[in-house]
Enzyme design. Sequence first.
Site, PDB file in Angstrom:
ATOM      1  N   ALA A  69      16.093  -8.406  18.180  1.00 42.70           N
ATOM      2  CA  ALA A  69      15.164  -9.500  19.007  1.00 42.70           C
ATOM      3  C   ALA A  69      16.593 -10.155  20.096  1.00 42.70           C
ATOM      4  CB  ALA A  69      14.416 -10.321  17.860  1.00 42.70           C
ATOM      5  N   GLY A 114      15.510  -6.424  14.396  1.00 40.82           N
ATOM      6  CA  GLY A 114      14.715  -5.521  15.001  1.00 40.82           C
ATOM      7  C   GLY A 114      14.483  -5.081  15.674  1.00 40.82           C
ATOM      8  N   GLU A 117      14.142  -2.665  12.130  1.00 39.99           N
ATOM      9  CA  GLU A 117      12.671  -2.933  12.015  1.00 39.99           C
ATOM     10  C   GLU A 117      11.940  -1.608  12.842  1.00 39.99           C
ATOM     11  OE1 GLU A 117      13.425  -6.742  12.131  1.00 39.99           O
ATOM     12  OE2 GLU A 117      12.829  -7.268  10.431  1.00 39.99           O
ATOM     13  N   GLU A 137      20.331 -10.552  10.072  1.00 37.26           N
ATOM     14  CA  GLU A 137      19.939 -11.813  10.164  1.00 37.26           C
ATOM     15  C   GLU A 137      20.828 -12.684   9.706  1.00 37.26           C
ATOM     16  OE1 GLU A 137      18.059  -8.957   9.691  1.00 37.26           O
ATOM     17  OE2 GLU A 137      16.415  -8.632  12.068  1.00 37.26           O
TER      18      GLU A 137
HETATM   19  N1  CAA Z   1      19.479 -10.220  21.923  1.00 35.25           N
HETATM   20  C1  CAA Z   1      20.169 -10.798  23.140  1.00 35.25           C
HETATM   21  N2  CAA Z   1      21.142 -10.169  23.707  1.00 35.25           N
HETATM   22  C2  CAA Z   1      22.206  -9.262  22.921  1.00 35.25           C
HETATM   23  C3  CAA Z   1      21.666  -9.058  21.987  1.00 35.25           C
HETATM   24  C4  CAA Z   1      20.489  -9.114  20.895  1.00 35.25           C
HETATM   25  N3  CAA Z   1      19.923  -8.790  19.567  1.00 35.25           N
HETATM   26  N4  CAA Z   1      22.629  -7.681  21.519  1.00 35.25           N
HETATM   27  C5  CAA Z   1      23.778  -7.761  22.029  1.00 35.25           C
HETATM   28  N5  CAA Z   1      23.227  -8.039  23.584  1.00 35.25           N
HETATM   29  C6  CAA Z   1      23.737  -8.243  24.319  1.00 35.25           C
HETATM   30  C7  CAA Z   1      24.800  -9.067  24.432  1.00 35.25           C
HETATM   31  O1  CAA Z   1      25.362 -11.011  24.136  1.00 35.25           O
HETATM   32  C8  CAA Z   1      25.612  -8.682  25.540  1.00 35.25           C
HETATM   33  O2  CAA Z   1      25.619  -9.725  26.926  1.00 35.25           O
HETATM   34  P1  CAA Z   1      26.772 -10.389  28.013  1.00 35.25           P
HETATM   35  O3  CAA Z   1      27.289  -8.574  28.574  1.00 35.25           O
HETATM   36  O4  CAA Z   1      25.779 -11.016  29.045  1.00 35.25           O
HETATM   37  O5  CAA Z   1      27.626 -10.958  27.221  1.00 35.25           O
HETATM   38  C9  CAA Z   1      25.670  -7.362  25.821  1.00 35.25           C
HETATM   39  O6  CAA Z   1      24.530  -7.480  24.973  1.00 35.25           O
HETATM   40  C10 CAA Z   1      26.076  -6.430  25.249  1.00 35.25           C
HETATM   41  O7  CAA Z   1      27.029  -6.935  24.022  1.00 35.25           O
HETATM   42  P2  CAA Z   1      28.637  -7.191  23.253  1.00 35.25           P
HETATM   43  O8  CAA Z   1      29.224  -7.789  24.385  1.00 35.25           O
HETATM   44  O9  CAA Z   1      27.661  -7.667  22.126  1.00 35.25           O
HETATM   45  O10 CAA Z   1      28.354  -5.427  22.948  1.00 35.25           O
HETATM   46  P3  CAA Z   1      29.426  -5.145  22.080  1.00 35.25           P
HETATM   47  O11 CAA Z   1      29.696  -3.722  22.083  1.00 35.25           O
HETATM   48  O12 CAA Z   1      30.667  -6.112  21.989  1.00 35.25           O
HETATM   49  O13 CAA Z   1      28.303  -5.427  20.457  1.00 35.25           O
HETATM   50  C11 CAA Z   1      26.914  -4.981  19.106  1.00 35.25           C
HETATM   51  C12 CAA Z   1      27.185  -4.265  20.099  1.00 35.25           C
HETATM   52  C13 CAA Z   1      27.726  -5.546  17.810  1.00 35.25           C
HETATM   53  C14 CAA Z   1      25.918  -4.420  18.996  1.00 35.25           C
HETATM   54  C15 CAA Z   1      25.958  -6.959  19.040  1.00 35.25           C
HETATM   55  O14 CAA Z   1      26.342  -7.052  20.764  1.00 35.25           O
HETATM   56  C16 CAA Z   1      25.664  -8.140  18.660  1.00 35.25           C
HETATM   57  O15 CAA Z   1      26.048  -7.339  16.699  1.00 35.25           O
HETATM   58  N6  CAA Z   1      24.585  -7.791  18.940  1.00 35.25           N
HETATM   59  C17 CAA Z   1      23.538  -8.506  17.667  1.00 35.25           C
HETATM   60  C18 CAA Z   1      22.618  -7.735  16.994  1.00 35.25           C
HETATM   61  C19 CAA Z   1      22.175  -9.147  15.676  1.00 35.25           C
HETATM   62  O16 CAA Z   1      22.080  -9.732  15.620  1.00 35.25           O
HETATM   63  N7  CAA Z   1      20.574  -8.381  15.619  1.00 35.25           N
HETATM   64  C20 CAA Z   1      19.699  -9.015  15.133  1.00 35.25           C
HETATM   65  C21 CAA Z   1      18.872  -9.825  16.031  1.00 35.25           C
HETATM   66  S1  CAA Z   1      18.006 -10.882  15.323  1.00 35.25           S
HETATM   67  C22 CAA Z   1      16.097 -10.120  14.925  1.00 35.25           C
HETATM   68  O17 CAA Z   1      16.756  -9.415  15.309  1.00 35.25           O
HETATM   69  C23 CAA Z   1      15.147 -11.209  14.302  1.00 35.25           C
HETATM   70  C24 CAA Z   1      14.011 -10.146  13.958  1.00 35.25           C
HETATM   71  O18 CAA Z   1      13.719  -8.990  12.961  1.00 35.25           O
HETATM   72  C25 CAA Z   1      12.852  -9.770  14.688  1.00 35.25           C
END
Ligand code: CAA
Length: 263
Positions: A69, A114, A117, A137
């Site tokens: 998400a 998400g 999911e 999460e």
């Molecule tokens: N939401 C918003 N933005 C996101 C995102 C997310 N879930 N995942 C990545 N991005 C964005 C980053 O913020 C980044 O933006 P900027 O370039 O503006 O800084 C861009 O995408 C590229 O990502 P990274 O620079 O972080 O890329 P990376 O290769 O270093 O890492 C990754 C990749 C490990 C996937 C890392 O992006 C990450 O950990 N993302 C979040 C994953 C996460 O926690 N997902 C769960 C979300 S909560 C949820 O989903 C709740 C639910 O059940 C409904």
Amino acid sequence: MAQDPFRYVLYEVRERAAWITVSRPERLNALDRQTVTEIAAAVDLAVADDRVAVLVLTGAGEKAFVAGADIAEMSAMSPAEAQEFSRFLHRALDRIERCPKPVVAAVNGFALGGGCELAMACHVRIASETARFGQPEVNLGLIPGAGGTQRLQRIVGRGRALDLILTGDMVSAPEALTLGLVTRVVAPEALAAETASLASKIAAKGPRALALALEAVLAGGEIAQEEALRLESSLFGLCFASEDMREGTRAFLEKRKPAFTGR
Ligand code: CAA
């Protein structure tokens, strides 16, 4: 024929498969409300589209299927808004799971939160060797809110689901295969072709039988076995009211390929 009525989703029909590609590469295809609304609308489009027998859900680019998400959008939510967002995600993902046409997730990269999911709401999951899965999460101080606490344990078992949910650890595609989270893993460059071939294999079957099989497995899986077996029997009976069943059995006996019509 290609159609492109969406901002963050590409919709294209190729050989009886509707390819729904989540495309927000600058956010690793993260799911904000708009993207989720568009995915659900694309699924509805595919269900209504007579050219389509199977749906494929995938992510644009090589890095991510869906990285979860949208954390930026979620960070500003009140508790009530977060609860409503979770219900909104449930409605969208339920629509995928209850889709009468089979939905294949072609997981091409990160499938986190998400994203994992979303893949779990699909009926069959095929992954590229480079895909990574997880419910991270807890790292953000929250819990899965798009069905992850429920679908993950139904797919891989409660012990494995709790391990993933409580640690927030990511697993590789081969590990996901061992867990049963995906059923096929292929080289990244083969993912599109292998998905297309899986989709055509399914698309060649009788559409009525596919829809009834999905209903028997999914609806049956949520109720007591005795009742589920009764459901199976009535759906089995319903198959015998279809031209496809007559055609499928006749074709077998006549040693030829069936020509299913969906009637
Ligand atoms: N939401 C918003 N933005 C996101 C995102 C997310 N879930 N995942 C990545 N991005 C964005 C980053 O913020 C980044 O933006 P900027 O370039 O503006 O800084 C861009 O995408 C590229 O990502 P990274 O620079 O972080 O890329 P990376 O290769 O270093 O890492 C990754 C990749 C490990 C996937 C890392 O992006 C990450 O950990 N993302 C979040 C994953 C996460 O926690 N997902 C769960 C979300 S909560 C949820 O989903 C709740 C639910 O059940 C409904």
